[in-house]
Design an enzyme around this catalytic site. Structure first.
Site, PDB file in Angstrom:
ATOM      1  N   GLU A  26      -2.948   4.038   2.027  1.00 41.06           N
ATOM      2  CA  GLU A  26      -1.934   3.124   1.483  1.00 41.06           C
ATOM      3  C   GLU A  26      -1.574   2.011   2.455  1.00 41.06           C
ATOM      4  O   GLU A  26      -1.161   0.929   2.039  1.00 41.06           O
ATOM      5  CB  GLU A  26      -0.673   3.895   1.058  1.00 41.06           C
ATOM      6  CG  GLU A  26       0.190   4.484   2.177  1.00 41.06           C
ATOM      7  CD  GLU A  26      -0.241   5.875   2.648  1.00 41.06           C
ATOM      8  OE1 GLU A  26      -1.426   6.220   2.469  1.00 41.06           O
ATOM      9  OE2 GLU A  26       0.604   6.609   3.207  1.00 41.06           O
TER      10      GLU A  26
ATOM     11  N   LEU B  89      14.294 -11.613  -8.304  1.00 43.15           N
ATOM     12  CA  LEU B  89      13.111 -11.676  -9.159  1.00 43.15           C
ATOM     13  C   LEU B  89      12.640 -10.253  -9.447  1.00 43.15           C
ATOM     14  O   LEU B  89      12.783  -9.370  -8.607  1.00 43.15           O
ATOM     15  CB  LEU B  89      11.996 -12.468  -8.461  1.00 43.15           C
ATOM     16  CG  LEU B  89      12.302 -13.956  -8.196  1.00 43.15           C
ATOM     17  CD1 LEU B  89      11.205 -14.591  -7.344  1.00 43.15           C
ATOM     18  CD2 LEU B  89      12.436 -14.711  -9.509  1.00 43.15           C
TER      19      LEU B  89
ATOM     20  N   THR C 299      29.150 -16.448   2.884  1.00 46.01           N
ATOM     21  CA  THR C 299      28.116 -17.239   3.553  1.00 46.01           C
ATOM     22  C   THR C 299      28.733 -18.123   4.633  1.00 46.01           C
ATOM     23  O   THR C 299      28.227 -18.209   5.758  1.00 46.01           O
ATOM     24  CB  THR C 299      27.369 -18.104   2.511  1.00 46.01           C
ATOM     25  OG1 THR C 299      26.737 -17.227   1.594  1.00 46.01           O
ATOM     26  CG2 THR C 299      26.337 -19.007   3.157  1.00 46.01           C
TER      27      THR C 299
ATOM     28  N   GLU D  38      11.465 -11.846  12.690  1.00 49.38           N
ATOM     29  CA  GLU D  38      12.633 -11.339  11.961  1.00 49.38           C
ATOM     30  C   GLU D  38      13.509 -10.505  12.892  1.00 49.38           C
ATOM     31  O   GLU D  38      13.012  -9.653  13.623  1.00 49.38           O
ATOM     32  CB  GLU D  38      12.146 -10.468  10.788  1.00 49.38           C
ATOM     33  CG  GLU D  38      13.278  -9.879   9.976  1.00 49.38           C
ATOM     34  CD  GLU D  38      12.818  -8.835   8.948  1.00 49.38           C
ATOM     35  OE1 GLU D  38      11.607  -8.688   8.713  1.00 49.38           O
ATOM     36  OE2 GLU D  38      13.702  -8.163   8.402  1.00 49.38           O
TER      37      GLU D  38
ATOM     38  N   ILE E 166      11.048  -9.283   3.185  1.00 47.43           N
ATOM     39  CA  ILE E 166      10.214  -9.827   2.103  1.00 47.43           C
ATOM     40  C   ILE E 166      10.328 -11.348   2.053  1.00 47.43           C
ATOM     41  O   ILE E 166       9.340 -12.049   1.849  1.00 47.43           O
ATOM     42  CB  ILE E 166      10.585  -9.174   0.753  1.00 47.43           C
ATOM     43  CG1 ILE E 166      10.117  -7.719   0.785  1.00 47.43           C
ATOM     44  CG2 ILE E 166       9.971  -9.923  -0.409  1.00 47.43           C
ATOM     45  CD1 ILE E 166      10.429  -6.926  -0.449  1.00 47.43           C
TER      46      ILE E 166
ATOM     47  N   ILE F  26      27.153  -5.538  16.992  1.00 48.86           N
ATOM     48  CA  ILE F  26      27.122  -5.593  18.452  1.00 48.86           C
ATOM     49  C   ILE F  26      25.686  -5.511  18.962  1.00 48.86           C
ATOM     50  O   ILE F  26      25.263  -6.255  19.835  1.00 48.86           O
ATOM     51  CB  ILE F  26      27.936  -4.420  19.045  1.00 48.86           C
ATOM     52  CG1 ILE F  26      29.413  -4.585  18.705  1.00 48.86           C
ATOM     53  CG2 ILE F  26      27.743  -4.332  20.552  1.00 48.86           C
ATOM     54  CD1 ILE F  26      30.267  -3.424  19.152  1.00 48.86           C
TER      55      ILE F  26
ATOM     56  N   CYS G  48      -2.856  12.939   3.253  1.00 53.58           N
ATOM     57  CA  CYS G  48      -2.386  13.629   4.448  1.00 53.58           C
ATOM     58  C   CYS G  48      -1.831  15.020   4.105  1.00 53.58           C
ATOM     59  O   CYS G  48      -2.601  15.929   3.855  1.00 53.58           O
ATOM     60  CB  CYS G  48      -1.377  12.759   5.192  1.00 53.58           C
ATOM     61  SG  CYS G  48      -1.409  13.079   6.962  1.00 53.58           S
TER      62      CYS G  48
ATOM     63  N   HIS H 208      -4.153   7.755   5.834  1.00 54.05           N
ATOM     64  CA  HIS H 208      -3.198   7.078   4.945  1.00 54.05           C
ATOM     65  C   HIS H 208      -3.780   5.758   4.440  1.00 54.05           C
ATOM     66  O   HIS H 208      -3.496   4.693   4.997  1.00 54.05           O
ATOM     67  CB  HIS H 208      -1.902   6.792   5.704  1.00 54.05           C
ATOM     68  CG  HIS H 208      -1.104   8.016   5.996  1.00 54.05           C
ATOM     69  ND1 HIS H 208      -0.174   8.524   5.121  1.00 54.05           N
ATOM     70  CD2 HIS H 208      -1.115   8.838   7.058  1.00 54.05           C
ATOM     71  CE1 HIS H 208       0.368   9.608   5.640  1.00 54.05           C
ATOM     72  NE2 HIS H 208      -0.178   9.822   6.818  1.00 54.05           N
TER      73      HIS H 208
ATOM     74  N   ASP I 189       9.071  -2.957   7.429  1.00 53.76           N
ATOM     75  CA  ASP I 189       8.879  -4.389   7.180  1.00 53.76           C
ATOM     76  C   ASP I 189       7.497  -4.863   7.621  1.00 53.76           C
ATOM     77  O   ASP I 189       6.961  -5.818   7.059  1.00 53.76           O
ATOM     78  CB  ASP I 189       9.962  -5.206   7.881  1.00 53.76           C
ATOM     79  CG  ASP I 189      11.198  -5.345   6.989  1.00 53.76           C
ATOM     80  OD1 ASP I 189      11.022  -5.545   5.773  1.00 53.76           O
ATOM     81  OD2 ASP I 189      12.321  -5.240   7.504  1.00 53.76           O
TER      82      ASP I 189
HETATM   83  N1  GLN Z   1       2.767  17.397   8.410  1.00 49.64           N
HETATM   84  C1  GLN Z   1       1.366  17.137   8.402  1.00 49.64           C
HETATM   85  C2  GLN Z   1       0.807  16.955   9.796  1.00 49.64           C
HETATM   86  O1  GLN Z   1       1.548  16.663  10.706  1.00 49.64           O
HETATM   87  C3  GLN Z   1       1.044  15.938   7.557  1.00 49.64           C
HETATM   88  C4  GLN Z   1       1.552  14.672   8.124  1.00 49.64           C
HETATM   89  C5  GLN Z   1       1.560  13.570   7.113  1.00 49.64           C
HETATM   90  O2  GLN Z   1       1.489  13.811   5.932  1.00 49.64           O
HETATM   91  N2  GLN Z   1       1.712  12.332   7.557  1.00 49.64           N
HETATM   92  O3  GLN Z   1      -0.363  17.078  10.003  1.00 49.64           O
END
Ligand code: GLN
Length: 556
Positions: free
Chosen positions: A522, A242, A192, A141, A21, A149, A384, A520, A73
C-alpha cells in the site's frame, strides 16, 4: 550550495484542516508546471520518530524506501508527487534534540551554553537544507497549530530563513478555518484574523492564506481578511470542502494559487506556462463516472480510527480507479468476527483485506477471516499481519497443526509457524540482530527490500516481473521449519527474499484470488499508477460480484 526556494506551510485555528493534503496538492500543481518538487514535514513532538506512536492517536506510520517510520502526511506527499522521500523528509523535535545533545556530549559546541536559539534552530535549518537541496522548489509543512508552545523553535527557524534569504527564497502559506455559524447565517473571519496575529507576533507575515470553509468565500469576506491580515486580496484563497481529495490540485489551480506562488518565488521563468493536470483530471473522471462498484471489508483493530489504515484505504481506491470501479470500504473490527462469526460479519462483501497490525487483540478474528475467505472462495488480500494470520489458518486448518500460532501471540505454541527471526541481512548487506528484549523503537525489519517471485504463480502474473521491491515493517517472519509441511498442505510460496531465506508472499492455487504478502504494498500505490496487487484484488472482487465471469480489461 544553491538555495532551493521554500514554501512553508503552517496551520492555524484548529488541527485537522488538511494541511498535508493542501501542501501535497500544491506540490502536484507545481510539478504539473514542470518543476522538480520535493516535500518535507517538521513535527513538533518529542518522539524521535512516529514508529512507536499508537495508530489510535496518530494514525498510520508511513514507511519510506529507506525504512524511516514517518508521519502519515509523507504518504500524501508520495501519492501526490512523483518523488521518493526518505527519513530526511520527516523531522521531529525529538530528532533535532537528539542530534544537538549528541553533539553537545561529543564536545562539538566547544563549551558554549547550548540553547534553543541558535543551536536548535540551526539544526532545524540544516535539516531543511539537507532534505530540499537540488530541487526547483520544496514545500515544508510544520506540524501542529500556530500558538502551540512546541512548534515555536520551528517557526523561529523558518522566520530566520526568510530574513536570511529574502522573500523570493522563502514563502509563508498559512491554512486557517473560516467557520460558518448557522445561527447567525454567517461565515466568521475572526479566528483567521487571530491566527494571523499570532503568527505576526512571532515575526512571520504570511504571503498566502488558504481559508478552509464549507462554502466558497464571498469576495466581501476575502477583502475583509486581506485587510485585517495584510495579505494581498488575490492571495486569500478559498479552500472548500471537496468530496474527493484528488480534485484539490485542479481547485487550487483554478484559484490561481500556483501563479501566485511562482510569481513570489520568481520561478515563472523556470516553470511551464501551463499546468498539465491531465493525469489528475483522468483520476477524478474515473472516480466520478465509474462503470462498476465493489465492497471490500477491511478487518482490523483500529477501524474506528480510519487514519490508522490511510494508505490501505487509498491503495484500494487507486486499485479501483485503474478500472473505473468505485471501491466501497466496510470497516470491520476483527473482534466482531470472533464474536459473531466471519460468515455473518462478511456477508455481502466482494472481497476482504486483512491489513497489518500488532499484538494479540483481534488476531483470532483475522485467522477466522482468512479461513472463511479460503473456504468460500472470497478474494483475500493479506498484508503483513494479514499474511501471518493466513499462514496460521493454513497451518491449523489445512496442515492439521493444532495450536499453530505466531510467537507474538503465544510464546509457547507447539507450532510456531510465525516467529521472531533473530538475525538477517539487509539490502545493504549488513547483519541485523534482534531479540525478544530489543527496544520497541527502531527494531523492525524496515524499508524497501527486493524479493523474487516464483514462476507460474498468481503473484508473478500480477506483477509481471521476476523481481520486485516492497517496503517492510515487521518483527516476525514465516518460520522456515514449516515450509515443506505447509507447502504439502497446499500453501504456495509465491515470493522469497533474494537470499531465499525469508518468505515474502503466499497464495492458494485452488482459490479464485487468495494472496498474502509480508511487505506493505500500500505504501507504493499512487492514484495515477495504482499498485498491481490492489488492481488485481479489486478485479477479482468485481469478478466475484459478476458471478465468477472473467472481466475484460477496463481502462481508467
Ligand atoms: N505484528 C507483526 C510483526 O511484527 C506484523 C506487523 C505488521 O503487520 N506491520 O511481524
Amino acid at each position: 550550495m544553491t538555495m532551493t526556494p521554500l514554501i512553508f506551510v503552517t496551520g492555524g485555528v484548529v488541527s485537522s484542516l488538511g494541511k498535508g493534503i493542501s501542501a501535497a496538492s500544491l506540490a502536484a500543481v507545481l510539478e504539473a508546471r514542470g518543476l522538480r518538487v520535493t516535500m518535507m514535514k517538521l513535527d513538533p513532538y518529542i518522539n524521535v520518530d512516529p514508529g512507536t506512536m499508537s495508530p489510535f492517536q496518530h494514525g498510520e506510520v508511513y514507511v519510506t524506501d529507506d525504512g524511516a517510520e514517518t508521519d502519515l502526511d509523507l504518504g500524501h506527499y508520495e501519492r501526490f508527487v512523483n518523488v521518493r522521500l526518505s527519513g530526511k523528509n520527516s523531522i521531529t523535535a525529538g530528532k533535532i534534540y537528539e542530534r544537538v545533545i549528541r553533539k553537545e556530549r561529543r564536545g562539538d559546541y566547544l563549551g558554549a551554553t547550548v540553547q534553543v536559539i541558535p543551536h536548535i534552530t540551526d539544526e532545524i535549518k540544516r535539516c531543511i537544507d539537507t532534505a530540499t537541496q537540488g530541487y526547483d522548489v520544496a514545500l515544508v509543512e510544520i506540524g501542529g497549530t500556530v500558538g502551540d508552545i512546541e512548534s515555536l523553535p520551528f517557526l523561529e527557524a523558518i522566520r530566520q530563513i526568510r530574513t536570511e534569504r529574502g522573500p523570493d527564497k522563502a514563502l509563508f502559506m498559512h491554512l486557517t478555518l473560516v467557520p460558518y455559524i448557522a445561527a447567525a447565517g454567517e461565515l466568521k473571519t475572526k479566528p483567521t484574523q487571530h491566527s494571523v496575529k499570532e503568527l505576526r507576533s512571532i515575526g512571520i507575515q504570511p504571503d498566502v492564506l488558504l481559508c478552509r470553509s464549507e462554502q466558497p468565500l464571498p469576495d466581501s469576506e476575502r477583502r475583509k481578511i486581506a485587510l485585517f491580515t495584510n495579505v494581498s486580496e488575490k492571495a486569500v484563497i478559498s479552500v472548500v470542502d471537496l468530496d474527493n481529495i484528488y480534485k484539490i490540485p485542479m481547485w487550487q489551480h483554478l484559484q490561481g494559487l500556483d501563479a501566485i506562488v511562482l510569481e513570489r518565488l520568481r520561478l515563472e521563468g523556470k516553470a511551464a506556462a501551463v499546468a498539465d493536470l491531465s493525469e489528475w483530471e483522468a483520476v477524478v473522471d474515473a472516480t466520478e463516472y465509474p462503470i462498476d462498484e465493489v465492497t471490500i471489508a477491511v478487518v482490523g483493530k483500529y477501524v474506528d480510527h480510519k487514519d490508522a489504515y490511510k494508505s490501505v484505504a487509498e491503495a484500494l481506491r487507486h486499485g479501483g480507479i485503474r478500472q473505473r470501479t468505485r471501491v466501497n470500504l466496510k470497516w470491520v473490527e476483527s473482534q466482531d468476527v470472533e464474536r459473531d462469526g466471519a460468515a455473518e460479519v462478511l456477508a455481502g462483501v466482494d472481497g476482504v483485506l486483512v491489513p497489518g497490525g500488532f499484538g494479540d487483540r483481534g488476531f483470532e478474528g483475522k485467522v477466522l477471516t482468512s479461513q472463511h475467505a479460503r473456504e468460500v472462495g472470497l478474494p483475500y488480500l493479506g498484508i503483513c499481519y494479514g499474511m501471518q494470520a493466513a499462514v496460521v489458518d493454513v497451518a491449523r486448518n489445512m496442515a492439521g497443526l493444532e495450536g499453530a500460532n505466531s510467537t507474538e501471540n503465544d510464546r509457547k505454541t507447539p507450532h510456531p509457524v510465525i516467529g521472531l527471526i533473530t538475525e538477517w541481512r539487509t539490502q545493504a548487506g549488513e547483519v541485523q540482530r534482534r531479540s525478544e528484549e530489543s527496544d520497541l523503537g527502531g527494531t523492525m525489519r524496515l524499508g524497501l527490500q527486493e524479493q523474487r517471485l516464483k514462476p507460474g504463480t498468481k503473484a508473478r502474473a500480477i506483477y509481471g516481473q521476476d523481481v520486485v521491491a516492497e517496503r517492510h515493517r515487521h518483527r516476525y517472519e514465516f518460520n522456515n521449519r514449516y515450509r515443506t509441511q505447509l507447502e504439502d498442505a497446499g500453501l504456495v510460496i509465491s515470493a522469497k527474499s533474494m537470499d531465499d531465506l525469508l518468505v515474502e508472499m503466499v497464495e492458494l492455487a485452488d482459490h479464485p484470488w487468495f494472496i498474502a504478502c509480508q511487505a506493505h504494498p500500500e505504501f507504493q500505490s499512487t492514484p495515477r499508477g495504482g499498485h498491481p496487487l490492489f488492481i488485481g484484488f479489486v478485479r477479482a472482487a468485481r469478478e466475484r460480484k459478476a458471478g465468477g465471469k472473467l472481466l475484460k480489461e477496463a481502462t481508467a
